[in-house]
Design a protein around this motif. Structure first.
Motif, short mmCIF file in Angstrom:
data_model
loop_
_atom_site.label_atom_id
_atom_site.label_comp_id
_atom_site.label_asym_id
_atom_site.label_seq_id
_atom_site.Cartn_x
_atom_site.Cartn_y
_atom_site.Cartn_z
N ALA A 58 10.28 1.47 -0.02
CA ALA A 58 10.85 0.13 0.19
C ALA A 58 10.10 -0.96 -0.57
CB ALA A 58 10.86 -0.20 1.69
N GLN A 59 8.81 -0.77 -0.77
CA GLN A 59 7.99 -1.81 -1.39
C GLN A 59 7.87 -1.67 -2.91
OE1 GLN A 59 4.32 -1.44 0.77
NE2 GLN A 59 5.25 -2.10 2.69
N SER A 60 8.35 -0.58 -3.47
CA SER A 60 8.11 -0.34 -4.90
C SER A 60 9.22 -0.91 -5.78
CB SER A 60 7.97 1.15 -5.18
OG SER A 60 7.75 1.35 -6.56
N ASP A 61 8.81 -1.56 -6.86
CA ASP A 61 9.74 -2.03 -7.88
C ASP A 61 9.89 -0.99 -8.99
OD1 ASP A 61 10.13 -4.48 -6.61
OD2 ASP A 61 8.42 -5.39 -7.65
N ASP A 62 9.06 0.04 -8.96
CA ASP A 62 9.03 1.06 -10.00
C ASP A 62 9.97 2.21 -9.62
OD1 ASP A 62 8.38 3.31 -11.59
OD2 ASP A 62 6.30 2.68 -11.80
N GLY A 63 11.00 2.43 -10.43
CA GLY A 63 11.97 3.49 -10.15
C GLY A 63 11.33 4.86 -10.07
N TYR A 64 10.31 5.12 -10.88
CA TYR A 64 9.67 6.43 -10.84
C TYR A 64 8.94 6.63 -9.52
CZ TYR A 64 7.23 10.67 -11.83
OH TYR A 64 6.77 11.96 -11.72
N VAL A 65 8.29 5.59 -9.03
CA VAL A 65 7.59 5.70 -7.75
C VAL A 65 8.62 5.97 -6.63
CG1 VAL A 65 6.19 4.46 -6.03
CG2 VAL A 65 5.61 4.31 -8.46
N ARG A 66 9.74 5.26 -6.66
CA ARG A 66 10.78 5.50 -5.65
C ARG A 66 11.32 6.93 -5.76
NH1 ARG A 66 12.49 0.64 -7.66
NH2 ARG A 66 14.53 1.48 -8.30
N GLN A 67 11.53 7.39 -6.98
CA GLN A 67 11.99 8.76 -7.17
C GLN A 67 10.96 9.75 -6.62
OE1 GLN A 67 12.05 10.35 -11.14
NE2 GLN A 67 13.65 11.83 -10.66
N SER A 68 9.70 9.45 -6.83
CA SER A 68 8.63 10.34 -6.34
C SER A 68 8.65 10.43 -4.82
CB SER A 68 7.27 9.84 -6.82
OG SER A 68 7.22 9.85 -8.23
N GLY B 206 17.25 12.68 6.35
CA GLY B 206 18.64 12.46 5.96
C GLY B 206 18.97 10.98 5.85
N GLY B 207 18.52 10.19 6.80
CA GLY B 207 18.75 8.74 6.75
C GLY B 207 18.06 8.10 5.56
N PHE B 208 16.85 8.54 5.30
CA PHE B 208 16.08 8.02 4.16
C PHE B 208 16.81 8.35 2.84
CE2 PHE B 208 12.89 9.04 0.86
CZ PHE B 208 12.30 7.80 0.70
N LEU B 209 17.25 9.59 2.70
CA LEU B 209 17.93 10.00 1.47
C LEU B 209 19.28 9.32 1.30
CD1 LEU B 209 17.02 13.80 1.49
CD2 LEU B 209 16.02 12.00 0.06
N LEU B 210 19.96 9.07 2.41
CA LEU B 210 21.23 8.35 2.37
C LEU B 210 21.01 6.95 1.79
CD1 LEU B 210 24.04 9.22 3.25
CD2 LEU B 210 23.63 8.12 5.45
N GLU B 211 19.96 6.29 2.23
CA GLU B 211 19.64 4.97 1.68
C GLU B 211 19.28 5.07 0.20
OE1 GLU B 211 16.14 1.61 2.00
OE2 GLU B 211 16.61 2.77 3.80
N ALA B 212 18.49 6.08 -0.17
CA ALA B 212 18.08 6.24 -1.56
C ALA B 212 19.26 6.54 -2.48
CB ALA B 212 17.03 7.34 -1.67
N LEU B 213 20.34 7.05 -1.90
CA LEU B 213 21.52 7.38 -2.69
C LEU B 213 22.24 6.12 -3.20
CD1 LEU B 213 22.80 9.99 -3.65
CD2 LEU B 213 24.18 10.02 -1.59
N THR B 214 21.83 4.96 -2.73
CA THR B 214 22.40 3.70 -3.22
C THR B 214 21.40 2.94 -4.09
OG1 THR B 214 21.72 2.45 -1.26
CG2 THR B 214 23.91 3.49 -1.22
N ASP B 215 20.30 3.57 -4.43
CA ASP B 215 19.27 2.94 -5.26
C ASP B 215 19.88 2.56 -6.61
OD1 ASP B 215 15.96 2.97 -5.23
OD2 ASP B 215 16.80 3.00 -7.24
N GLU B 216 19.34 1.51 -7.20
CA GLU B 216 19.86 1.06 -8.50
C GLU B 216 19.48 2.00 -9.63
OE1 GLU B 216 16.27 -2.03 -9.63
OE2 GLU B 216 17.86 -2.73 -8.30
N ASP B 217 18.47 2.83 -9.42
CA ASP B 217 17.99 3.76 -10.44
C ASP B 217 18.69 5.12 -10.29
OD1 ASP B 217 16.37 5.74 -11.86
OD2 ASP B 217 14.81 4.20 -11.98
N GLY B 218 19.35 5.56 -11.35
CA GLY B 218 20.08 6.82 -11.32
C GLY B 218 19.20 8.03 -11.05
N ARG B 219 17.94 8.01 -11.52
CA ARG B 219 17.03 9.13 -11.28
C ARG B 219 16.76 9.28 -9.79
NH1 ARG B 219 12.19 6.96 -14.76
NH2 ARG B 219 12.84 5.21 -13.47
N VAL B 220 16.62 8.15 -9.12
CA VAL B 220 16.38 8.16 -7.68
C VAL B 220 17.59 8.75 -6.96
CG1 VAL B 220 15.90 6.74 -5.63
CG2 VAL B 220 14.83 6.17 -7.83
N ARG B 221 18.78 8.31 -7.37
CA ARG B 221 20.00 8.80 -6.73
C ARG B 221 20.17 10.31 -6.94
NH1 ARG B 221 22.02 4.20 -9.27
NH2 ARG B 221 23.30 5.45 -10.70
#
Length: 193
Positions: free
Chosen positions: A51-61, A101-116
């Motif tokens: 939630a706190q990261s602006d870095d797409g790679y960190v969110r993907q990690s 599952g809830g966490f991944l559902l939220e991540a599926l709307t991330d602006e970064d395609g790698r995260v999705r």
């Protein structure tokens, strides 16, 4: 486990791909009981890092780590067989799967395609876990939620949400239906020639 998690969290926050890959490899090597304990130690902080990261790679990690923490079929079978080396029970498996599952559902709307893409892969493990628990109702609820979420987007997020919905629907099929669909996906083009 907390000390170990502190090192993992530092690696995730670093954004360094080698460090993150080493962390994921270490998590994969943990036995089932250690993964359950790691989840209990780290999941809230893992969600915060996301939630706190602006870095797409960190969110993907964070998503990739969450995927490795999904209880999975092995833990379901161990719990069902009353494996004495594991303190977890079905309620623990379900609770952890629900949170991931809830966490991944939220991540599926991330602006970064790698995260999705990572979230979509992770949701397959969530669906497999529910399938192992014979919990069609929750898989159906995910499919409905994914369909509703898809209506809110007109970009690639919509496509990824609908693909995840298809993945959920796959697990709602009978064993024969799954076999047939897998066969068609694998060999469908060559059969039409």
């Amino acid at each position: 486990m907390e000390q170990r998690w502190d090192g993992f969290a530092a690696d995730i926050r670093s954004g360094d791909s080698e460090q993150v890959t080493e962390t994921i490899d270490e998590i994969e090597e943990l036995d089932l009981e250690e993964r359950v304990r790691l989840f209990e130690t780290c999941f809230d902080e893992l969600s915060s890092i996301y939630a706190q990261s602006d870095d797409g790679y960190v969110r993907q990690s964070t998503v990739r780590v969450a995927e490795r923490l999904t209880p999975g079929i092995a833990l379901v079978f161990a719990v069902a067989e009353s494996d004495r080396s594991i303190e977890a029970d079905v309620d623990t498996v379900r609770q952890q799967t629900d949170e991931i599952g809830g966490f991944l559902l939220e991540a599926l709307t991330d602006e970064d395609g790698r995260v999705r893409q990572s979230a979509k892969r992770g949701l397959k493990d969530v669906f497999r876990t529910y399938d192992s628990l014979e919990d069609e109702e929750t898989i159906e609820a995910f499919a409905v939620e994914l369909d509703e979420m898809a209506t809110e987007y007109s970009d690639k997020r919509r496509k990824h949400l609908l693909e995840a919905k298809e993945d959920a629907e796959f697990f709602l099929q009978s064993g024969f239906g799954r076999l047939l669909e897998g066969f068609q996906k694998e060999f469908g083009d060559s059969l039409e020639k």
